[in-house]
Scaffold this active site. Structure first.
Site, PDB file in Angstrom:
ATOM      1  N   PHE A  34      -6.868  -4.907  29.140  1.00 46.03           N
ATOM      2  CA  PHE A  34      -8.224  -4.857  28.617  1.00 46.03           C
ATOM      3  C   PHE A  34      -8.338  -5.390  27.193  1.00 46.03           C
ATOM      4  O   PHE A  34      -9.275  -6.075  26.843  1.00 46.03           O
ATOM      5  CB  PHE A  34      -8.681  -3.402  28.583  1.00 46.03           C
ATOM      6  CG  PHE A  34      -9.719  -3.095  29.608  1.00 46.03           C
ATOM      7  CD1 PHE A  34     -10.494  -4.087  30.163  1.00 46.03           C
ATOM      8  CD2 PHE A  34      -9.934  -1.788  30.010  1.00 46.03           C
ATOM      9  CE1 PHE A  34     -11.463  -3.796  31.097  1.00 46.03           C
ATOM     10  CE2 PHE A  34     -10.897  -1.487  30.952  1.00 46.03           C
ATOM     11  CZ  PHE A  34     -11.653  -2.495  31.493  1.00 46.03           C
ATOM     12  N   ARG A  35      -7.337  -4.991  26.357  1.00 47.75           N
ATOM     13  CA  ARG A  35      -7.529  -5.244  24.925  1.00 47.75           C
ATOM     14  C   ARG A  35      -6.826  -6.483  24.404  1.00 47.75           C
ATOM     15  O   ARG A  35      -7.070  -6.872  23.267  1.00 47.75           O
ATOM     16  CB  ARG A  35      -6.976  -4.070  24.117  1.00 47.75           C
ATOM     17  CG  ARG A  35      -7.695  -2.795  24.412  1.00 47.75           C
ATOM     18  CD  ARG A  35      -6.676  -1.728  24.753  1.00 47.75           C
ATOM     19  NE  ARG A  35      -7.315  -0.629  25.434  1.00 47.75           N
ATOM     20  CZ  ARG A  35      -7.599   0.522  24.874  1.00 47.75           C
ATOM     21  NH1 ARG A  35      -7.262   0.751  23.644  1.00 47.75           N
ATOM     22  NH2 ARG A  35      -8.197   1.455  25.554  1.00 47.75           N
ATOM     23  N   HIS A 118      -8.749   1.029  42.257  1.00 47.37           N
ATOM     24  CA  HIS A 118      -9.823   0.094  41.912  1.00 47.37           C
ATOM     25  C   HIS A 118      -9.883  -1.103  42.861  1.00 47.37           C
ATOM     26  O   HIS A 118     -10.450  -2.132  42.518  1.00 47.37           O
ATOM     27  CB  HIS A 118      -9.678  -0.337  40.445  1.00 47.37           C
ATOM     28  CG  HIS A 118      -9.880   0.803  39.484  1.00 47.37           C
ATOM     29  ND1 HIS A 118      -9.494   0.776  38.174  1.00 47.37           N
ATOM     30  CD2 HIS A 118     -10.451   2.024  39.676  1.00 47.37           C
ATOM     31  CE1 HIS A 118      -9.800   1.937  37.588  1.00 47.37           C
ATOM     32  NE2 HIS A 118     -10.373   2.700  38.484  1.00 47.37           N
ATOM     33  N   CYS A 164     -23.412 -10.606  58.560  1.00 46.57           N
ATOM     34  CA  CYS A 164     -24.718  -9.902  58.533  1.00 46.57           C
ATOM     35  C   CYS A 164     -25.668 -10.423  57.455  1.00 46.57           C
ATOM     36  O   CYS A 164     -26.776  -9.905  57.325  1.00 46.57           O
ATOM     37  CB  CYS A 164     -24.496  -8.406  58.340  1.00 46.57           C
ATOM     38  SG  CYS A 164     -24.028  -7.971  56.648  1.00 46.57           S
TER      39      CYS A 164
HETATM   40  P1  NAD Z   1      -5.876  -0.717  29.551  1.00 51.31           P
HETATM   41  O1  NAD Z   1      -6.015  -2.178  29.289  1.00 51.31           O
HETATM   42  O2  NAD Z   1      -6.959   0.195  29.133  1.00 51.31           O
HETATM   43  O3  NAD Z   1      -4.521  -0.170  28.879  1.00 51.31           O
HETATM   44  C1  NAD Z   1      -3.294  -0.819  29.063  1.00 51.31           C
HETATM   45  C2  NAD Z   1      -2.264  -0.068  28.235  1.00 51.31           C
HETATM   46  O4  NAD Z   1      -0.998  -0.662  28.478  1.00 51.31           O
HETATM   47  C3  NAD Z   1      -2.540  -0.155  26.717  1.00 51.31           C
HETATM   48  O5  NAD Z   1      -2.471   1.148  26.148  1.00 51.31           O
HETATM   49  C4  NAD Z   1      -1.403  -1.057  26.198  1.00 51.31           C
HETATM   50  O6  NAD Z   1      -0.949  -0.661  24.920  1.00 51.31           O
HETATM   51  C5  NAD Z   1      -0.326  -0.836  27.246  1.00 51.31           C
HETATM   52  N1  NAD Z   1       0.582  -1.971  27.420  1.00 51.31           N
HETATM   53  C6  NAD Z   1       0.326  -3.296  27.345  1.00 51.31           C
HETATM   54  N2  NAD Z   1       1.425  -4.010  27.643  1.00 51.31           N
HETATM   55  C7  NAD Z   1       2.407  -3.103  27.908  1.00 51.31           C
HETATM   56  C8  NAD Z   1       3.784  -3.226  28.290  1.00 51.31           C
HETATM   57  N3  NAD Z   1       4.373  -4.411  28.424  1.00 51.31           N
HETATM   58  N4  NAD Z   1       4.492  -2.086  28.512  1.00 51.31           N
HETATM   59  C9  NAD Z   1       3.906  -0.856  28.353  1.00 51.31           C
HETATM   60  N5  NAD Z   1       2.623  -0.693  27.988  1.00 51.31           N
HETATM   61  C10 NAD Z   1       1.873  -1.808  27.788  1.00 51.31           C
HETATM   62  O7  NAD Z   1      -5.527  -0.619  31.081  1.00 51.31           O
HETATM   63  P2  NAD Z   1      -5.866   0.488  32.142  1.00 51.31           P
HETATM   64  O8  NAD Z   1      -5.561   1.818  31.566  1.00 51.31           O
HETATM   65  O9  NAD Z   1      -5.181   0.057  33.383  1.00 51.31           O
HETATM   66  O10 NAD Z   1      -7.429   0.306  32.352  1.00 51.31           O
HETATM   67  C11 NAD Z   1      -7.937  -0.997  32.512  1.00 51.31           C
HETATM   68  C12 NAD Z   1      -8.852  -1.189  33.686  1.00 51.31           C
HETATM   69  O11 NAD Z   1      -9.049  -2.586  33.867  1.00 51.31           O
HETATM   70  C13 NAD Z   1      -8.239  -0.693  34.960  1.00 51.31           C
HETATM   71  O12 NAD Z   1      -9.171   0.096  35.551  1.00 51.31           O
HETATM   72  C14 NAD Z   1      -7.959  -1.924  35.818  1.00 51.31           C
HETATM   73  O13 NAD Z   1      -8.625  -1.819  37.071  1.00 51.31           O
HETATM   74  C15 NAD Z   1      -8.592  -3.100  35.097  1.00 51.31           C
HETATM   75  N6  NAD Z   1      -7.631  -4.194  34.802  1.00 51.31           N
HETATM   76  C16 NAD Z   1      -6.659  -4.513  35.718  1.00 51.31           C
HETATM   77  C17 NAD Z   1      -5.748  -5.522  35.456  1.00 51.31           C
HETATM   78  C18 NAD Z   1      -4.695  -5.838  36.493  1.00 51.31           C
HETATM   79  O14 NAD Z   1      -4.919  -5.631  37.679  1.00 51.31           O
HETATM   80  N7  NAD Z   1      -3.522  -6.331  36.094  1.00 51.31           N
HETATM   81  C19 NAD Z   1      -5.802  -6.209  34.241  1.00 51.31           C
HETATM   82  C20 NAD Z   1      -6.823  -5.862  33.311  1.00 51.31           C
HETATM   83  C21 NAD Z   1      -7.740  -4.840  33.602  1.00 51.31           C
END
Ligand code: NAD
Length: 252
Positions: A34-35, A118, A164
């Site tokens: 996300f970030r 999700h 549909c």
């Molecule tokens: P988030 O982006 O909110 O948080 C990800 C966390 O992982 C962060 O705290 C970050 O510091 C940490 N992080 C990043 N790289 C890392 C690594 N190499 N090792 C350990 N930690 C690491 O993600 P979330 O909590 O999954 O929520 C995001 C939402 O967005 C989810 O609901 C998801 O459905 C969706 N999303 C999915 C994907 C995907 O499918 N790969 C990608 C982006 C967003």
């Protein structure tokens, strides 16, 4: 300070560890979370791509298909963290994985029991002509996501259900959309079977998904967290390791 050795001891202490993953497990596979700077979400505002806006506006749907294409362009492969999770299931040390991710990398690594809270970006589904209250009301039609990309490439700006006539959407859960019941049931079953939960790469800030580790802790199960940065649930965990999941879990 908790070390990776403590994590090894914690893993050995438990008979059955259900895994809970977020976007952070896939960043080392090249999919931004996300970030991350330059990540998909810095270009597309999820508040704009809510379920309600998606069903109400052809422009929002067009923008959403564009974003989906960017998500797929990465051509990502599983990394050592996905591989470790699949190995634990194969070896009978884990009932499977509950994931917030939509990227398909757990299945690609060999995990069989995957509760996709999700949904999946690999498929599209009919959500019906006029869904209300964030609830898809489709006819059950599903196809590979490639189907939608091909239709758009062939000149159909807003593909509709061939069965549909309903609206087509990625088989993921958007903001404002009800979660699918099946993965929630599977997640609950796996939690029943396990005596501990290991969270990998989730900011634990997206609810209701982040409620699962809270449930595990409330039931007295062991709780471990591997994340690059602190999370709001670190205080509930027996073991917290800050770092890169793929590096920490390689070969475990
Ligand atoms: P988030 O982006 O909110 O948080 C990800 C966390 O992982 C962060 O705290 C970050 O510091 C940490 N992080 C990043 N790289 C890392 C690594 N190499 N090792 C350990 N930690 C690491 O993600 P979330 O909590 O999954 O929520 C995001 C939402 O967005 C989810 O609901 C998801 O459905 C969706 N999303 C999915 C994907 C995907 O499918 N790969 C990608 C982006 C967003």
């Amino acid at each position: 300070m908790v070390t990776e050795e403590d994590l090894g001891a914690w893993l050995a202490e438990h008979q059955s560890v259900v895994v809970f993953t977020g976007a952070g497990i896939s960043t080392e596979s090249g999919i931004p979370d996300f970030r991350s700077p330059g990540g998909v979400w810095t270009k597309y505002d999820p508040r704009e791509l809510t379920f309600q806006r998606y069903v109400a506006s052809a422009d929002v749907r067009a923008r959403s298909w564009k974003m989906r294409r960017e998500f797929f362009a990465a051509g990502a492969k599983p990394n050592p963290a996905h591989e470790a999770v699949a190995r634990w299931e194969r070896d009978g040390r884990s009932p499977g994985v509950i994931t917030q991710n939509i990227d398909g990398l757990h299945a690609a690594a060999g995990s069989r029991s995957v509760a996709r809270l999700h949904g999946t970006a690999a498929e599209v589904m009919c959500v019906g002509a006029a869904p209300v209250g964030g609830q898809p009301v489709g006819c059950g039609w599903r196809e590979d996501t490639r189907w939608a990309f091909d239709a758009i490439d062939a000149g159909t700006a807003d593909p509709m259900c061939p069965s549909c006539g309903g609206l087509i959407k990625s088989a993921t859960v958007s903001f404002g959309q009800m979660m699918f019941p099946e993965p929630i049931e599977l997640a609950e079953q796996m939690i029943e079977e396990a005596d501990a939960m290991l969270v990998i790469g989730s900011s634990l800030s997206v609810y209701p998904a982040a409620g699962f580790p809270e449930i595990a802790a409330a039931r007295g199960m062991g709780l471990g967290i591997i994340n690059a940065e602190p999370t709001p649930l670190d205080h509930l965990a027996d073991v917290v390791v800050h770092g890169r999941a793929g590096e920490i879990l390689a070969g475990r």
